[in-house]
Write an enzyme that holds these catalytic residues in place. Sequence first.
Site, PDB file in Angstrom:
ATOM      1  N   SER A 117      -1.615   5.821 -64.911  1.00 10.93           N
ATOM      2  CA  SER A 117      -1.894   6.729 -64.132  1.00 10.93           C
ATOM      3  C   SER A 117      -3.082   7.281 -64.672  1.00 10.93           C
ATOM      4  CB  SER A 117      -0.738   8.628 -64.547  1.00 10.93           C
ATOM      5  OG  SER A 117      -1.155   9.551 -64.102  1.00 10.93           O
ATOM      6  N   TYR A 141       4.609  13.429 -68.848  1.00 11.29           N
ATOM      7  CA  TYR A 141       4.837  12.801 -67.285  1.00 11.29           C
ATOM      8  C   TYR A 141       3.831  11.684 -67.929  1.00 11.29           C
ATOM      9  CZ  TYR A 141       3.100   9.750 -64.019  1.00 11.29           C
ATOM     10  OH  TYR A 141       2.560   9.272 -62.561  1.00 11.29           O
ATOM     11  N   LYS A 145       3.724   7.148 -69.592  1.00 13.98           N
ATOM     12  CA  LYS A 145       2.736   6.290 -68.581  1.00 13.98           C
ATOM     13  C   LYS A 145       1.726   6.020 -70.278  1.00 13.98           C
ATOM     14  CE  LYS A 145       4.026   5.823 -64.862  1.00 13.98           C
ATOM     15  NZ  LYS A 145       4.606   4.527 -64.113  1.00 13.98           N
TER      16      LYS A 145
HETATM   17  N1  UFG Z   1      -3.313  21.886 -54.954  1.00 19.21           N
HETATM   18  C1  UFG Z   1      -3.022  22.851 -54.417  1.00 19.21           C
HETATM   19  N2  UFG Z   1      -1.663  23.726 -54.039  1.00 19.21           N
HETATM   20  C2  UFG Z   1      -0.438  22.644 -53.686  1.00 19.21           C
HETATM   21  C3  UFG Z   1      -0.272  21.530 -54.176  1.00 19.21           C
HETATM   22  C4  UFG Z   1      -1.418  21.023 -54.989  1.00 19.21           C
HETATM   23  O1  UFG Z   1      -3.815  23.709 -55.159  1.00 19.21           O
HETATM   24  O2  UFG Z   1       0.518  23.429 -52.933  1.00 19.21           O
HETATM   25  C5  UFG Z   1      -3.790  21.446 -55.760  1.00 19.21           C
HETATM   26  C6  UFG Z   1      -3.402  21.113 -57.512  1.00 19.21           C
HETATM   27  O3  UFG Z   1      -3.352  21.924 -58.467  1.00 19.21           O
HETATM   28  C7  UFG Z   1      -4.412  20.612 -57.875  1.00 19.21           C
HETATM   29  C8  UFG Z   1      -4.922  19.508 -56.345  1.00 19.21           C
HETATM   30  O4  UFG Z   1      -4.374  20.637 -55.250  1.00 19.21           O
HETATM   31  O5  UFG Z   1      -5.674  20.527 -58.519  1.00 19.21           O
HETATM   32  C9  UFG Z   1      -4.156  18.196 -56.742  1.00 19.21           C
HETATM   33  O6  UFG Z   1      -2.321  18.433 -56.430  1.00 19.21           O
HETATM   34  P1  UFG Z   1      -1.503  17.304 -56.432  1.00 19.21           P
HETATM   35  O7  UFG Z   1       0.006  17.649 -56.964  1.00 19.21           O
HETATM   36  O8  UFG Z   1      -1.471  16.778 -55.179  1.00 19.21           O
HETATM   37  O9  UFG Z   1      -1.879  15.888 -57.904  1.00 19.21           O
HETATM   38  P2  UFG Z   1      -2.500  15.750 -59.008  1.00 19.21           P
HETATM   39  O10 UFG Z   1      -3.859  15.859 -59.297  1.00 19.21           O
HETATM   40  O11 UFG Z   1      -1.596  16.982 -60.090  1.00 19.21           O
HETATM   41  O12 UFG Z   1      -1.318  15.097 -59.460  1.00 19.21           O
HETATM   42  C10 UFG Z   1      -2.063  13.695 -59.368  1.00 19.21           C
HETATM   43  C11 UFG Z   1      -0.568  12.138 -59.182  1.00 19.21           C
HETATM   44  C12 UFG Z   1       0.256  12.808 -60.557  1.00 19.21           C
HETATM   45  C13 UFG Z   1      -0.242  12.376 -61.691  1.00 19.21           C
HETATM   46  C14 UFG Z   1      -1.553  13.712 -61.657  1.00 19.21           C
HETATM   47  C15 UFG Z   1      -2.385  13.379 -62.221  1.00 19.21           C
HETATM   48  O13 UFG Z   1       0.177  13.274 -58.174  1.00 19.21           O
HETATM   49  O14 UFG Z   1       1.470  12.262 -60.751  1.00 19.21           O
HETATM   50  O15 UFG Z   1      -2.509  13.045 -60.861  1.00 19.21           O
HETATM   51  O16 UFG Z   1      -3.159  14.742 -63.455  1.00 19.21           O
HETATM   52  F1  UFG Z   1      -0.014  12.893 -62.983  1.00 19.21           F
END
Ligand code: UFG
Length: 336
Positions: A117, A141, A145
């Site tokens: 990841s 997490y 990884k």
């Molecule tokens: N976000 C919002 N509102 C929400 C959900 C997400 O604003 O309800 C934002 C988050 O803050 C982030 C972006 O949307 O900026 C993407 O969020 P996600 O939760 O979809 O994905 P992440 O980037 O947090 O997570 C992904 C993978 C993880 C991994 C991570 C690494 O899903 O498994 O990238 O940072 F660990």
Amino acid sequence: MKRVIVTGGAGFIGAHACKALRAAGFEPVVYDNLVYGHRSAVQWGPFEQGDILDEARLAAVFAQYQPVAVMHFAAFAYVGESVTDPEKYYRNNVEGTASLLRAMRQADVRQLIFSSSCATYGMAETIPILETQRQTPINPYGRTKLIGEQIARDYAQAYGFDCIALRYFNAAGSDAAGEIGEDHDPETHLIPLVLQAAAGMRPNITVFGDDYDTPDGTCIRDYLHVTDLADAHVAALQKLGLPGRFLALNLGTGAGTSVREIIDAAKRVTGCDIPVTMAARREGDPAALVADPSAAHAALGWAARYSDLDTILGTAWDWLQFKRQGTLKQDARLRA
Ligand code: UFG
């Protein structure tokens, strides 16, 4: 037909990889404990229910199927939960990976594709991110990884394993034929939540922070269509055969999209209004994570083909409609 054991093959990315494996002439044997996976997502080969911590069960499955390689997707992946319950993550992701690699060595199966990841990088120093950038994860997490990668690297050096670790950026979208799709419970990912808001299944989408150092103030991510991700796994599998190698590759598009841009594109693709609520930053969110995918291009002859926003959002939207129709039919049956 060459068989590949796919741990976590009943999950979102694993199931898409199974479909791609079958199309490329391999038989995917899904090994999944169904804690988060769905039995209905196993459609392209045999299913063996089991836990990666169960070495005896793994040994029996390796003996029965005589696979050429393993694709190891099985992992817990809720970043927030990994902070509040790290034991769950170290047990499944770290001990589970160690158990799987022991079983592989015992069975003399030494070819591995490992799901890693971008969370292993932590707060990126420079964008786009190269594989050589320092890996300093900022949550359990990401640490699990990174440790998984390190175990695989040591097995490659000491025992002649060949491992390609694929560092995913943001997996999104769904199979274009609608056979499988994203189905997390609970759902925490931006795109499915935005589409649920568009469908009226939730009142709004909450944006976590608009005061980041980015052009519109919201976080930037590199969204990759899950079918592109699946194809990269097959390309990596076809490159295996170099004992002693450990290779890590970023899988992304190289292009960043902000949360606001996702919401605007989703309004356009769905034709629906999407109410937005602003909230504070979510803990542990880096401002921007964008891959430099050129090493994967060079090593695998692979590049993203389906990862434009319209295809990602369009396929995810179609999948949501299929699922809702299924639920509506079920409800009607229950009422009848
Ligand atoms: N976000 C919002 N509102 C929400 C959900 C997400 O604003 O309800 C934002 C988050 O803050 C982030 C972006 O949307 O900026 C993407 O969020 P996600 O939760 O979809 O994905 P992440 O980037 O947090 O997570 C992904 C993978 C993880 C991994 C991570 C690494 O899903 O498994 O990238 O940072 F660990």
